[in-house]
Design a protein around this motif. Sequence first.
Motif, PDB file in Angstrom:
ATOM      1  N   LYS A   1       8.391 -13.991  11.921  1.00  0.00           N
ATOM      2  CA  LYS A   1       9.394 -14.978  12.311  1.00  0.00           C
ATOM      3  C   LYS A   1       9.013 -16.372  11.818  1.00  0.00           C
ATOM      4  N   SER A   2       7.699 -16.673  11.914  1.00  0.00           N
ATOM      5  CA  SER A   2       7.228 -17.984  11.462  1.00  0.00           C
ATOM      6  C   SER A   2       7.459 -18.151   9.968  1.00  0.00           C
ATOM      7  N   GLU A   3       7.180 -17.107   9.157  1.00  0.00           N
ATOM      8  CA  GLU A   3       7.386 -17.203   7.708  1.00  0.00           C
ATOM      9  C   GLU A   3       8.858 -17.376   7.372  1.00  0.00           C
ATOM     10  N   ALA A   4       9.712 -16.700   8.182  1.00  0.00           N
ATOM     11  CA  ALA A   4      11.155 -16.837   7.936  1.00  0.00           C
ATOM     12  C   ALA A   4      11.612 -18.281   8.160  1.00  0.00           C
TER      13      ALA A   4
ATOM     14  N   ILE B   1       2.629 -23.521   8.492  1.00  0.00           N
ATOM     15  CA  ILE B   1       2.446 -23.568   9.936  1.00  0.00           C
ATOM     16  C   ILE B   1       0.996 -23.196  10.218  1.00  0.00           C
ATOM     17  N   TYR B   2       0.353 -24.030  11.076  1.00  0.00           N
ATOM     18  CA  TYR B   2      -1.058 -23.814  11.394  1.00  0.00           C
ATOM     19  C   TYR B   2      -1.205 -23.662  12.911  1.00  0.00           C
ATOM     20  N   THR B   3      -2.212 -22.868  13.300  1.00  0.00           N
ATOM     21  CA  THR B   3      -2.521 -22.720  14.716  1.00  0.00           C
ATOM     22  C   THR B   3      -3.372 -23.887  15.160  1.00  0.00           C
ATOM     23  N   ASN B   4      -3.641 -23.920  16.494  1.00  0.00           N
ATOM     24  CA  ASN B   4      -4.479 -25.002  16.994  1.00  0.00           C
ATOM     25  C   ASN B   4      -5.932 -24.869  16.535  1.00  0.00           C
ATOM     26  N   GLN B   5      -6.251 -23.748  15.901  1.00  0.00           N
ATOM     27  CA  GLN B   5      -7.589 -23.547  15.321  1.00  0.00           C
ATOM     28  C   GLN B   5      -7.588 -23.850  13.817  1.00  0.00           C
ATOM     29  N   HIS B   6      -6.483 -24.461  13.345  1.00  0.00           N
ATOM     30  CA  HIS B   6      -6.314 -24.842  11.929  1.00  0.00           C
ATOM     31  C   HIS B   6      -6.221 -23.629  11.011  1.00  0.00           C
ATOM     32  N   ALA B   7      -5.853 -22.499  11.605  1.00  0.00           N
ATOM     33  CA  ALA B   7      -5.673 -21.290  10.782  1.00  0.00           C
ATOM     34  C   ALA B   7      -4.241 -21.240  10.302  1.00  0.00           C
TER      35      ALA B   7
ATOM     36  N   THR C   1      -6.226 -35.514   3.665  1.00  0.00           N
ATOM     37  CA  THR C   1      -6.056 -36.461   4.770  1.00  0.00           C
ATOM     38  C   THR C   1      -7.372 -36.606   5.508  1.00  0.00           C
ATOM     39  N   SER C   2      -7.581 -37.778   6.034  1.00  0.00           N
ATOM     40  CA  SER C   2      -8.819 -38.049   6.784  1.00  0.00           C
ATOM     41  C   SER C   2      -8.653 -37.737   8.269  1.00  0.00           C
ATOM     42  N   LYS C   3      -7.468 -37.299   8.666  1.00  0.00           N
ATOM     43  CA  LYS C   3      -7.213 -36.986  10.075  1.00  0.00           C
ATOM     44  C   LYS C   3      -7.976 -35.713  10.478  1.00  0.00           C
ATOM     45  N   GLN C   4      -8.587 -35.757  11.674  1.00  0.00           N
ATOM     46  CA  GLN C   4      -9.290 -34.585  12.201  1.00  0.00           C
ATOM     47  C   GLN C   4      -8.487 -33.886  13.301  1.00  0.00           C
ATOM     48  N   THR C   5      -7.579 -34.637  13.915  1.00  0.00           N
ATOM     49  CA  THR C   5      -6.736 -34.073  14.978  1.00  0.00           C
ATOM     50  C   THR C   5      -5.293 -34.188  14.555  1.00  0.00           C
ATOM     51  N   PHE C   6      -4.484 -33.246  14.986  1.00  0.00           N
ATOM     52  CA  PHE C   6      -3.071 -33.210  14.586  1.00  0.00           C
ATOM     53  C   PHE C   6      -2.172 -33.193  15.828  1.00  0.00           C
ATOM     54  N   THR C   7      -2.631 -33.840  16.873  1.00  0.00           N
ATOM     55  CA  THR C   7      -1.879 -33.854  18.124  1.00  0.00           C
ATOM     56  C   THR C   7      -0.749 -34.883  18.111  1.00  0.00           C
ATOM     57  N   GLN C   8      -0.699 -35.751  17.059  1.00  0.00           N
ATOM     58  CA  GLN C   8       0.360 -36.743  16.935  1.00  0.00           C
ATOM     59  C   GLN C   8       0.966 -36.654  15.529  1.00  0.00           C
TER      60      GLN C   8
ATOM     61  N   ALA D   1       3.743 -37.539  35.772  1.00  0.00           N
ATOM     62  CA  ALA D   1       2.324 -37.491  36.131  1.00  0.00           C
ATOM     63  C   ALA D   1       1.963 -36.276  36.994  1.00  0.00           C
ATOM     64  N   ASN D   2       2.926 -35.767  37.766  1.00  0.00           N
ATOM     65  CA  ASN D   2       2.628 -34.616  38.620  1.00  0.00           C
ATOM     66  C   ASN D   2       2.851 -33.284  37.940  1.00  0.00           C
ATOM     67  N   SER D   3       3.197 -33.315  36.605  1.00  0.00           N
ATOM     68  CA  SER D   3       3.387 -32.069  35.863  1.00  0.00           C
ATOM     69  C   SER D   3       2.160 -31.753  35.046  1.00  0.00           C
ATOM     70  N   LEU D   4       2.009 -30.532  34.624  1.00  0.00           N
ATOM     71  CA  LEU D   4       0.895 -30.156  33.772  1.00  0.00           C
ATOM     72  C   LEU D   4       1.135 -30.631  32.353  1.00  0.00           C
ATOM     73  N   PRO D   5       0.106 -31.055  31.646  1.00  0.00           N
ATOM     74  CA  PRO D   5       0.280 -31.507  30.260  1.00  0.00           C
ATOM     75  C   PRO D   5       0.722 -30.349  29.391  1.00  0.00           C
ATOM     76  N   PRO D   6       1.526 -30.657  28.326  1.00  0.00           N
ATOM     77  CA  PRO D   6       1.981 -29.593  27.422  1.00  0.00           C
ATOM     78  C   PRO D   6       0.802 -28.965  26.700  1.00  0.00           C
ATOM     79  N   LEU D   7       0.976 -27.707  26.321  1.00  0.00           N
ATOM     80  CA  LEU D   7      -0.093 -26.949  25.669  1.00  0.00           C
ATOM     81  C   LEU D   7       0.050 -27.092  24.155  1.00  0.00           C
ATOM     82  N   PHE D   8      -1.053 -27.595  23.495  1.00  0.00           N
ATOM     83  CA  PHE D   8      -1.051 -27.779  22.039  1.00  0.00           C
ATOM     84  C   PHE D   8      -1.242 -26.415  21.385  1.00  0.00           C
ATOM     85  N   LEU D   9      -0.202 -25.943  20.632  1.00  0.00           N
ATOM     86  CA  LEU D   9      -0.233 -24.630  20.019  1.00  0.00           C
ATOM     87  C   LEU D   9      -0.669 -24.665  18.554  1.00  0.00           C
ATOM     88  N   GLY D  10      -0.465 -25.793  17.900  1.00  0.00           N
ATOM     89  CA  GLY D  10      -0.791 -25.914  16.480  1.00  0.00           C
ATOM     90  C   GLY D  10       0.010 -27.053  15.840  1.00  0.00           C
ATOM     91  N   TYR D  11       0.216 -26.965  14.552  1.00  0.00           N
ATOM     92  CA  TYR D  11       0.966 -28.066  13.882  1.00  0.00           C
ATOM     93  C   TYR D  11       1.613 -27.501  12.626  1.00  0.00           C
TER      94      TYR D  11
END
Length: 500
Positions: free
Chosen positions: A70-73, A89-95, A108-115, A145-155
């Motif tokens: 589905k992701s490739e489609a 499409i990459y996972t949160n493990q950069h795979a 790129t010199s970026k190490q995190t892709f959360t933004q 503030a009373n909700s759980l933070p979103p889960l980072f799945l990848g980028y």
Amino acid sequence: MNAFNQLDLRQRYNVIVFITLAIAGCLLVLCLTLAFENYANDYTNYYWQEHTGIFAHSVEYSVTLGAKTKSEAIANSFAADKNVLKAAIYTNQHALLANSGKNVDCTTSKQTFTQPFVAEASNHWCFYAPIYQDIPTGGYEQKSANSLPPLFLGYVELVVSKTKLRTLLHQILAVSGLVVFVFLALIFHGVRRFSGTFTQPLVDIIKILDSFAHGNPGGRVAFSGSSELTAMGITFNDMLSRIEENERILEQKIADRTSELKIALENSEAANQYKTQIVATVSHEMKTPLHIIQNCLAASLDALPDTAENELMREFHQRALMRATDLNDLINNILLQGKLEAKSVAVKLMPLDMLPLMQACADKITPYLKRKNNKLKILGKECSIVSDAELLSHIINNLLNNACKFTVDGEITLDWWLDESGLKIQVTDTGCGIPAKFHDKIFESFWQVDMSMGRKYGGTGLGLTVTKQFVELLGGDISVVSSERKGSVFSVKIPESMFR
């Protein structure tokens, strides 16, 4: 610069306007290009950043489920855009989960892709957007503030080519350049046509003035257009007419004045010639009886015995003879002045011994020295020159007579010498002297310091005039150094060229 200077006023104006418009056009096109480029870059970045966010939102569930197919489609659907070089499409493990498109590496010199962010290369952009589970509607804002933070799945990574943007910029540049060129060409044509209204009259005026300066009057200008130009043309033509009329009047006055002067000159020359003839005739007629009187007085003086009884008679005879000699010298100066004015005096060069000539002049003035109780000192030495003996004798005699005339109980010095520049003669006296303000006038004809009829010193005022003219005939010059009551020094210089 020489070619520019050869252009007329209108052509120079047109060249300057053309260069100015060309520079302004280039600057305008450059400014437009920079503005379009900045705007296009900003808009493109904003558009593709939003598109990358949509890409990340589209693959949220397939990444959550780990559905690679589905992701490739989804990646293939985004990579189908002709501006997209790569959609990954990459996972949160950069795979790498899915990839579609060309194999383009983004550095790129970026190490995190959360933004979300963008990396730019020379030929493409690399847009990145994070994949979160349960992202709230409207974007990537954090939940309350009373909700759980979103889960980072990848980028996701979206590589976009710059080719289309550059093509668009080139098209914009070409179109804007063409528009500016056409606009400036219209402006130049209008300015050129409009400038002729002002520059052409000036060109016509310059041509008319140049023709007038080269002696070709009669030219006129014909201006058409505004009432001001017409009035200027009428005024300029009126000015030319007045100048030509004034020039004609001036030429007529000059011609009339020249004719009057010519008639006056002819009359003056005739009167001068007549005067010279009368003076010469009268002088000649006076010399004949004067010579008889001189001879009779000399014979009578010689016949009188030199005794005490005849002393008074001899003194009377000597005085009469001296006065007759003075009168003869005055008549000679008048005759010489007439010859000089008629330019009938010729220079006769011959070898001369200076000492005998000077001694003869000194002997001639001896009676005059005794009458004034003056002493003559001769300082010059023997030397030989080539000159005119008669002219030199007249020069020396006149200077000695002049010195003795204005000196009483004094001393007169006669000196001469030869140097590299020629012959120098100097006559010095201790007489009454000459005021400095009269130094330039004493060589004028018939001029004396005291011009009154009851003056103390007699004479005609021609002695120094004749002397100066004789000196100039020999190519020399005469000068005087004198001050009142301190004597005078007359110096004669005859150049060496006269002795060769």
